[in-house]
Design an enzyme around this catalytic site. Structure first.
Site, PDB file in Angstrom:
ATOM      1  N   GLU A   1      16.472 -17.029 -16.790  1.00  0.00           N
ATOM      2  CA  GLU A   1      15.513 -16.036 -17.258  1.00  0.00           C
ATOM      3  C   GLU A   1      16.068 -14.622 -17.343  1.00  0.00           C
ATOM      4  OE1 GLU A   1      12.859 -16.069 -13.105  1.00  0.00           O
ATOM      5  OE2 GLU A   1      11.853 -15.737 -14.991  1.00  0.00           O
TER       6      GLU A   1
ATOM      7  N   ASN B   1      -0.554   1.364   6.362  1.00  0.00           N
ATOM      8  CA  ASN B   1       0.198   0.339   5.621  1.00  0.00           C
ATOM      9  C   ASN B   1       0.677  -0.682   6.635  1.00  0.00           C
ATOM     10  OD1 ASN B   1      -0.002   1.832   3.358  1.00  0.00           O
ATOM     11  ND2 ASN B   1       2.187   2.175   3.070  1.00  0.00           N
ATOM     12  N   GLY B   2       0.656  -1.964   6.263  1.00  0.00           N
ATOM     13  CA  GLY B   2       1.154  -3.004   7.160  1.00  0.00           C
ATOM     14  C   GLY B   2       0.047  -3.953   7.563  1.00  0.00           C
TER      15      GLY B   2
ATOM     16  N   LYS C   1       5.203 -10.914 -16.498  1.00  0.00           N
ATOM     17  CA  LYS C   1       5.091 -11.160 -15.056  1.00  0.00           C
ATOM     18  C   LYS C   1       3.956 -12.129 -14.759  1.00  0.00           C
ATOM     19  CE  LYS C   1       6.048 -10.600 -10.725  1.00  0.00           C
ATOM     20  NZ  LYS C   1       7.183 -11.412 -10.264  1.00  0.00           N
TER      21      LYS C   1
ATOM     22  N   LYS D   1      16.266 -18.937 -12.303  1.00  0.00           N
ATOM     23  CA  LYS D   1      16.538 -17.506 -12.085  1.00  0.00           C
ATOM     24  C   LYS D   1      17.642 -17.037 -13.018  1.00  0.00           C
ATOM     25  CE  LYS D   1      14.163 -16.376 -10.393  1.00  0.00           C
ATOM     26  NZ  LYS D   1      12.829 -16.431  -9.959  1.00  0.00           N
TER      27      LYS D   1
ATOM     28  N   ARG E   1       4.040   0.467  -7.111  1.00  0.00           N
ATOM     29  CA  ARG E   1       4.053  -0.540  -6.044  1.00  0.00           C
ATOM     30  C   ARG E   1       2.883  -1.507  -6.157  1.00  0.00           C
ATOM     31  NH1 ARG E   1       6.673   1.178  -1.122  1.00  0.00           N
ATOM     32  NH2 ARG E   1       5.048   0.094   0.014  1.00  0.00           N
TER      33      ARG E   1
ATOM     34  N   TRP F   1      -3.346  -2.248  -1.233  1.00  0.00           N
ATOM     35  CA  TRP F   1      -3.097  -3.566  -1.821  1.00  0.00           C
ATOM     36  C   TRP F   1      -3.670  -4.536  -0.801  1.00  0.00           C
ATOM     37  CZ3 TRP F   1      -0.090  -8.081  -1.192  1.00  0.00           C
ATOM     38  CH2 TRP F   1       0.080  -8.824  -2.358  1.00  0.00           C
TER      39      TRP F   1
ATOM     40  N   CYS G   1       0.833  -1.196   0.000  1.00  0.00           N
ATOM     41  CA  CYS G   1       0.000   0.000   0.000  1.00  0.00           C
ATOM     42  C   CYS G   1       0.875   1.257   0.000  1.00  0.00           C
ATOM     43  CB  CYS G   1      -0.858   0.027   1.254  1.00  0.00           C
ATOM     44  SG  CYS G   1      -1.664  -1.521   1.587  1.00  0.00           S
TER      45      CYS G   1
ATOM     46  N   HIS H   1      24.396 -40.491 -14.806  1.00  0.00           N
ATOM     47  CA  HIS H   1      23.529 -41.241 -15.712  1.00  0.00           C
ATOM     48  C   HIS H   1      23.398 -40.540 -17.063  1.00  0.00           C
ATOM     49  CE1 HIS H   1      22.571 -44.106 -12.619  1.00  0.00           C
ATOM     50  NE2 HIS H   1      22.421 -43.076 -11.782  1.00  0.00           N
TER      51      HIS H   1
ATOM     52  N   GLU I   1      15.271 -23.802  -8.853  1.00  0.00           N
ATOM     53  CA  GLU I   1      14.925 -22.386  -8.831  1.00  0.00           C
ATOM     54  C   GLU I   1      16.143 -21.518  -9.189  1.00  0.00           C
ATOM     55  OE1 GLU I   1      12.436 -20.671  -8.951  1.00  0.00           O
ATOM     56  OE2 GLU I   1      12.939 -18.694  -8.163  1.00  0.00           O
TER      57      GLU I   1
HETATM   58  O1  M6R Z   1       2.148 -15.908 -10.809  1.00  0.00           O
HETATM   59  P1  M6R Z   1       2.607 -17.321 -10.718  1.00  0.00           P
HETATM   60  O2  M6R Z   1       3.356 -17.623  -9.460  1.00  0.00           O
HETATM   61  O3  M6R Z   1       1.526 -18.317 -10.959  1.00  0.00           O
HETATM   62  O4  M6R Z   1       3.644 -17.469 -11.908  1.00  0.00           O
HETATM   63  C1  M6R Z   1       4.251 -18.697 -12.210  1.00  0.00           C
HETATM   64  C2  M6R Z   1       5.432 -18.509 -13.105  1.00  0.00           C
HETATM   65  O5  M6R Z   1       5.042 -17.887 -14.303  1.00  0.00           O
HETATM   66  C3  M6R Z   1       6.530 -17.671 -12.443  1.00  0.00           C
HETATM   67  O6  M6R Z   1       6.960 -18.242 -11.248  1.00  0.00           O
HETATM   68  C4  M6R Z   1       7.737 -17.523 -13.398  1.00  0.00           C
HETATM   69  O7  M6R Z   1       8.364 -18.751 -13.551  1.00  0.00           O
HETATM   70  C5  M6R Z   1       8.690 -16.450 -12.881  1.00  0.00           C
HETATM   71  N1  M6R Z   1       9.083 -15.583 -13.936  1.00  0.00           N
HETATM   72  C6  M6R Z   1       9.927 -16.983 -12.291  1.00  0.00           C
HETATM   73  O8  M6R Z   1      10.792 -15.984 -11.870  1.00  0.00           O
END
Ligand code: M6R
Length: 608
Positions: free
Chosen positions: A488, A101-102, A603, A485, A27, A75, A2, A504, A481
């Site tokens: 991407e 906020n919070g 996103k 990261k 935000r 938010w 928020c 393997h 993960e």
């Molecule tokens: O909004 P969601 O958590 O459902 O999104 C899932 C994936 O699209 C998301 O985690 C994507 O892999 C990210 N870009 C990873 O950093």
């Protein structure tokens, strides 16, 4: 999160407040509201949706004349996004207006106490308790009433408050949620973030925890939580506006990496009460939890990776079989639904098309669906039977960091609660794990101090074409993960491998100088991973290892070692991920790429 903006001075307040709020739009928010005091009455206007709606409703502030006001972009946390739940909140007599906020963690207890005393609540928010509590304690001195409220509420808050009895005054207070006060000759400001006021002044006071401020045209007076007057010095802000939106960080991703301790704290702490985990709102009674025979976790991308960690943690602690599926696979593979099972859908945005489709399929087959979601009121949150919200706040960078960490924390809460109810951990082990969970945010904070070391290492690998991540158990889940990261945002090809699986097939790719990141934080698996490190090194790999401080013998076999503090094995992923997120960030930065908006990615993936 928020946003708060407030103004008192010689100009009309509403246009300045609306402008301040617009500078906090990055935000993320779902509704907005403003209250302006014209000297006789506090006028309020709220609107769900974009700030534009509120601006149009108020003719850019013209319909709310007055020189003193507070505004807010919300938010949603407690209560869905709606006009009623939007801030400001007022008491029944419309004599006190509050923006917040919070999260007020003990709001449920406070609300029921107030209701018993006859206070009537208009919204579902935690914030409204503040308006009623201020009414309860107000005897003519606003600072005294604010103090009393601060002594009684638990949680985090930045507050902006107006009292009808005190025209031309704004009050503000904070604890664990940022708040700044700005000053110039003809006006004073409050804001949750510097960008909201940077167009008006660069002279700013940073409010510290448990401080109160009273602003009038004549004075800026600060008090501590006991009402004692305190002195503060203003600082001059020399950031440019763009940097200010990122809180001084170069990218949102770096900012969000730094917000992880808070994201974990906000997800966990409201759910721990008197050494017990309170998950009453997830719609699973003890009998259902005891009878669970299987859990299916369904998600995409990083959310899927938290599910993989969740499987290790839930199976180890609660002894329930867990299967984890990519939502895009699950929805077409004709999964088998059994009675006494639970489907958990994990999503930051709550709008991911495949995850939503999987949710609908599970519901259509009669499975109870629990969603772990960050965005309140999102489609997945609305359609699931129950929701366990992660309070990570809005995430702007495409590469998720803080939402991932908050999702892990949500799985820890579930695993611990289920384990306790099913009697699969002793009361002593439960307490140890709970203590460890409470310590996680502080430990995560300490890791952020290693930034330079990681940047130094990352800078040596900017031209690398392939990177392999390997680990066992939870370390493997974490590697998935870390690898995503890196891929991407750096566009470097990388793969995550269960360390025992390398031989393997993939070990044939090892040659002189191949970079392998080996994660070895699980004590029981440590010697096994060390053997795998030796195997790849024998084939010429350069190994950066990540382990806990006690395993400093790692220096003998790896080429470069990063250390993380120790926590209980099931929770290690929350700490190990931070250096590897930073690694991905610095590689991307060093390669001159668009860290926050990597090519081809969105996103929120709302299409199949
Ligand atoms: O909004 P969601 O958590 O459902 O999104 C899932 C994936 O699209 C998301 O985690 C994507 O892999 C990210 N870009 C990873 O950093």
């Amino acid at each position: 999160m928020c946003g708060i903006a407030g103004y008192i001075g010689r100009d009309q307040a509403a246009p300045i407040i609306l402008d301040g709020l617009s500078r906090l739009e990055y935000r993320g928010y779902d509704s907005a509201g403003i209250a302006v005091y014209d000297g006789e009455k506090i006028h309020m206007q709220k609107a769900m949706g974009r700030l534009r709606v509120l601006e149009e409703m108020t003719q850019h502030g013209a319909t709310l004349p007055g020189f003193c006001g507070i505004g807010h972009t919300r938010w949603a946390t407690h209560g869905s996004p709606s006009d009623t739940n939007a801030h400001p909140h007022m008491n029944e007599e419309n004599t006190i207006a509050v923006v917040h906020n919070g999260i007020i963690e003990n709001y449920a207890v406070l609300k029921s106490r107030l209701e018993k005393k006859g206070y009537r609540f208009a919204s579902e928010t935690d914030t409204e308790v503040l308006a009623h509590m201020l009414t309860e304690y107000y005897r003519g001195d606003p600072v005294e009433a604010i103090e009393k409220v601060m002594h009684r509420v638990e949680g985090s808050y930045a507050l902006g408050i107006m009292f009808l009895d005190h025209p031309h005054h704004i009050y503000a207070a904070r604890k664990d949620s940022p708040l700044v006060v700005g000053e110039r000759e003809d006006g004073k400001f409050i804001a949750s973030d510097v960008p909201a006021i940077l167009h008006y002044t660069r002279s700013v006071y940073y409010m510290e925890n448990e401080e109160i401020v009273c602003l009038s045209n004549e004075h800026t007076r600060f008090f501590n939580v006991d009402g004692e007057s305190i002195q503060k010095e203003p600082v001059t802000i020399d950031w440019d506006i763009h940097a200010a939106e990122k809180g001084g960080y170069e990218h949102f991703m770096l900012k969000e990496i730094h917000e992880q301790p808070q994201a974990i704290r906000d997800t966990v702490s409201p759910r721990i009460r008197e050494n017990e985990i309170d998950l009453d709102d997830i719609g699973l009674d003890e009998e259902k939890i005891r009878g669970l025979r299987r859990i299916s976790v369904v998600a995409c991308g990083s959310a899927y990776h938290t599910g993989v960690t969740g499987k290790y943690v839930l199976e180890e602690l609660a002894r329930i079989p867990v299967e984890v599926d990519l939502a895009s696979e699950y929805r077409y593979r004709n999964p088998i639904y059994e009675p006494d099972s639970l489907t958990i859908v994990v999503s930051q945005s709550g709008e991911t098309a495949d995850s939503l489709a999987a949710l609908r399929d599970a519901k259509a087959h009669g499975s109870q669906v629990l969603a772990i979601v960050n965005v309140v009121g999102s489609s997945i949150a609305r359609e699931a039977d129950n929701v366990l919200y992660t309070w990570a706040g809005p995430e702007i960078s495409v590469a998720t960091t803080k939402a991932y960490s908050a999702q892990l924390a949500a799985f820890y809460l579930l695993a611990l609660k289920f384990a306790q109810i099913r009697g699969t951990v002793t009361p002593e082990r439960f307490r140890t794990l709970l203590d460890a969970l409470r310590r996680l945010p502080g430990q995560a904070e300490s890791l952020l101090a290693q930034k330079e070391k990681i940047q130094y290492f990352a800078n040596h690998y900017l031209a690398t074409e392939h990177i392999f991540f390997m680990g066992r158990g939870i370390d493997y889940a974490l590697c998935l993960e870390a690898s995503l990261k890196l891929k991407e945002i750096s566009y470097i090809h990388s793969e995550a491998y269960a360390a025992g699986e390398l031989k393997h097939g993939t070990i044939s790719l090892m040659e002189n100088g191949t970079l392998v990141v080996a994660v070895a934080t699980q004590d029981a698996l440590y010697p096994k991973t060390v053997s795998n490190i030796v195997e790849v090194k024998t084939r010429g790999a350069f190994v950066m290892a990540l382990t806990t401080f006690k395993h400093n013998d790692m220096e003998k076999c790896a080429d470069y070692v990063l250390y993380v503090p120790e926590t209980e094995g099931p929770f290690m992923g929350s700490l190990s991920i931070i250096p590897l997120q930073l690694f991905a960030y610095y590689v991307s930065l060093g390669r001159g790429l668009d860290v926050d908006k990597p090519r081809n990615l969105a996103k929120s993936v709302t299409v199949e």
